[in-house]
Design an enzyme around this catalytic site. Structure first.
Site, mmCIF file in Angstrom:
data_model
loop_
_atom_site.group_PDB
_atom_site.id
_atom_site.type_symbol
_atom_site.label_atom_id
_atom_site.label_comp_id
_atom_site.label_asym_id
_atom_site.label_seq_id
_atom_site.Cartn_x
_atom_site.Cartn_y
_atom_site.Cartn_z
ATOM 1 N N GLU A 1 -9.718 0.543 -3.180
ATOM 2 C CA GLU A 1 -10.783 0.499 -4.166
ATOM 3 C C GLU A 1 -11.317 -0.924 -4.244
ATOM 4 O O GLU A 1 -10.733 -1.851 -3.683
ATOM 5 C CB GLU A 1 -10.289 0.940 -5.543
ATOM 6 N N LYS B 1 -14.599 6.145 -7.405
ATOM 7 C CA LYS B 1 -13.736 5.998 -6.235
ATOM 8 C C LYS B 1 -14.251 6.761 -5.017
ATOM 9 O O LYS B 1 -14.207 6.260 -3.888
ATOM 10 C CB LYS B 1 -12.319 6.447 -6.572
ATOM 11 N N ASN C 1 -12.440 -3.750 -7.145
ATOM 12 C CA ASN C 1 -12.500 -4.125 -8.561
ATOM 13 C C ASN C 1 -13.652 -5.097 -8.747
ATOM 14 O O ASN C 1 -13.646 -6.208 -8.202
ATOM 15 C CB ASN C 1 -11.181 -4.765 -9.003
ATOM 16 N N GLU D 1 -9.340 -4.000 -2.454
ATOM 17 C CA GLU D 1 -7.924 -3.688 -2.359
ATOM 18 C C GLU D 1 -7.653 -2.753 -1.183
ATOM 19 O O GLU D 1 -8.378 -1.783 -0.948
ATOM 20 C CB GLU D 1 -7.437 -3.046 -3.658
ATOM 21 N N GLU E 1 -5.831 12.168 -1.842
ATOM 22 C CA GLU E 1 -5.770 11.058 -0.902
ATOM 23 C C GLU E 1 -4.354 10.970 -0.339
ATOM 24 O O GLU E 1 -3.378 11.118 -1.084
ATOM 25 C CB GLU E 1 -6.132 9.757 -1.619
ATOM 26 N N ARG F 1 -14.807 -7.222 -10.870
ATOM 27 C CA ARG F 1 -14.552 -8.116 -12.008
ATOM 28 C C ARG F 1 -13.558 -9.167 -11.569
ATOM 29 O O ARG F 1 -13.060 -9.140 -10.445
ATOM 30 C CB ARG F 1 -13.961 -7.317 -13.173
#
Length: 453
Positions: free
Chosen positions: A289, A115, A291, A275, A200, A293
């Site tokens: 983040e 991250k 993803n 995202e 964060e 996949r």
């Protein structure tokens, strides 16, 4: 590509088998002892046992999965989502064995799976990021209060290697900061083998909006529009939709452009999702983040674009998908996905394992799709995620898609276990949802009216 092994289970394995079969590619399932009679095993052309019920001893055991591929003569592996899907080490092992890996390059998995590193790459691509701290481990000397002051309260302590809402803890004041950091580091070390965390800023009233992307590995990429995934419980998505309701066209375009810019920055290859957190008060958006996949909610994008994302993954991996231009991608109507879980909403969404004595799903029809991982008579075990099926409805507009989803859920018949069916219907019929007033705190704010006693 002649034979594809899917290193997964349940509905996503069945979903991948369908796209493979449509291309004349033979399929191989892997299964644990708990899944020996499961639907995904029955769907595949052949199936190989890989160990006990525990995911760590079966689906997460890279050596066993790779051995199954070699024993079956598979020449490609699709990891689905979860389990080994974002493991750079597994991807490298697959490629080293001479098999085709259906996913991004291992280096991309490493950089975007971390991250803190992903934030830095996003920032380099000109993508807005949420104010945060550097990452730090249990042995690092850090002035936590100073770091927190720079981020601002409320904030999240986040595991660097976490995902899917795992490894995120809210802190509202300095008094609980140190203990939360220590607890999160301990959990992260056990769960991910990486005890580093970072701070964060938490956007108090936010929407979770993500962009479906597809990169071609050469610095070019496209997006397949956005999905709003704001309805969540314990950071886990429950209802997703596309287009995102009430999103101004210029904001929608800027978010999509930012997602594509990040893909270009890392020469992304294959399907992925960028995202974002959207501040409902300021309309600012921030990178959350990426993803690397296929996502659980990918059918929403498939319904509005008419594109087979899994098929695109397979075709790209076998060299049969050329770069697409953004002008070739369009979105029509509105789609809503509801995740049907074996859980009890009245008991804080506690999982409800047991036998599916009755399990009658809605009939698929024009504008209605059902992706299920179980059949009547199957056992829902406590070993894996309790999602039973996804009900995906499409209509010319949001109201008609929601109505179609409610109608489908009302025809659903399940006995033997508790489900969140009535909870999903309550969400879809609530005045706030129908008005488009969705945000990540929606379920908590409306819990009493959404959950039957």
């Amino acid at each position: 590509m002649k034979k594809l092994l899917v290193a997964n289970r349940g509905e996503i394995a069945r979903r991948i088998f369908r796209s493979a079969a449509a291309r004349g590619i033979a399929t191989v399932a892997v299964y644990s002892e708990a899944d020996a009679t499961s639907a995904h095993v029955a769907d595949a052309d052949e199936a190989i046992a890989i160990g006990p019920a525990s995911a760590r001893e079966s689906y997460l055991d890279a050596a066993k999965v790779l051995q199954a591929a070699q024993d079956s003569g598979a020449d490609a592996i699709h990891p689905g989502y979860g389990f080994l899907s974002e493991s750079a080490e597994f991807a490298e092992a697959v490629m080293a064995a001479g098999l085709t890996w259906i996913g991004p390059a291992p280096d991309t998995l490493r950089s975007m799976g971390d991250k803190a590193r992903a934030r830095a790459l996003a920032q380099a691509a000109g993508v807005p990021i949420v104010p945060g701290s550097p990452r730090f481990g249990p042995d690092d000397t850090v002035d936590f209060l100073a770091e927190a002051a720079g981020v601002g309260f409320p904030l999240l302590v986040k595991a660097s290697a976490g995902g899917g809402g795992i490894g995120m803890r809210r802190v509202d004041s300095a008094e609980k900061l140190l203990r939360t950091i220590q607890d999160t580091q301990s959990m992260a070390g056990k769960a991910f083998g990486d005890a580093t965390v970072f701070l964060e800023r938490l956007v108090p009233k936010a929407r979770h909006v993500e962009i479906q992307v597809f990169g071609f590995g050469d610095g070019t990429a496209i997006h397949l529009f956005e999905r709003d995934c704001s309805l969540q419980r314990r950071y886990q998505k429950v209802i997703e939709e596309s287009p995102a309701p009430g999103l101004p066209d210029d904001l929608r375009a800027r978010m999509a452009d930012a997602a594509v810019a990040l893909c270009r920055q890392v020469s992304y290859a294959g399907a992925g999702t960028v995202e974002f957190i959207l501040d409902t008060q300021t309309q600012e958006f921030f990178f959350l983040e990426m993803n690397t996949r296929i996502q659980v909610e990918h059918p929403v994008s498939e319904m509005v674009t008419g594109r087979d994302l899994v098929g695109m993954q397979i075709d790209f991996a076998r060299g049969r998908l050329q770069s697409l231009d953004q002008s070739e991608i369009s979105s029509t109507g509105h789609a809503i996905e509801c995740r049907l879980y074996a859980e009890n909403p009245a008991k804080m969404f506690m999982p409800s394992p047991g036998m599916l004595q009755t399990f009658v799903l809605p009939s698929e029809a024009d504008g209605l799709r059902v992706d299920a991982g179980y059949r009547e008579g199957d056992a829902v075990t406590p070993y894996y995620d309790p999602m039973l099926a996804k009900i995906i409805a499409h209509g010319p507009d949001r109201a008609s898609a929601a109505q179609r989803a409610v109608q489908a859920l009302n025809t659903l018949q399940v006995t033997g276990i508790a489900t969140n069916r009535d909870f999903l219907i309550a969400c879809l019929q609530s005045a706030e949802f129908l008005s488009g007033d969705v945000h990540t705190g929606f379920i908590d704010a409306n819990r009493k009216s959404l959950v039957a006693a």
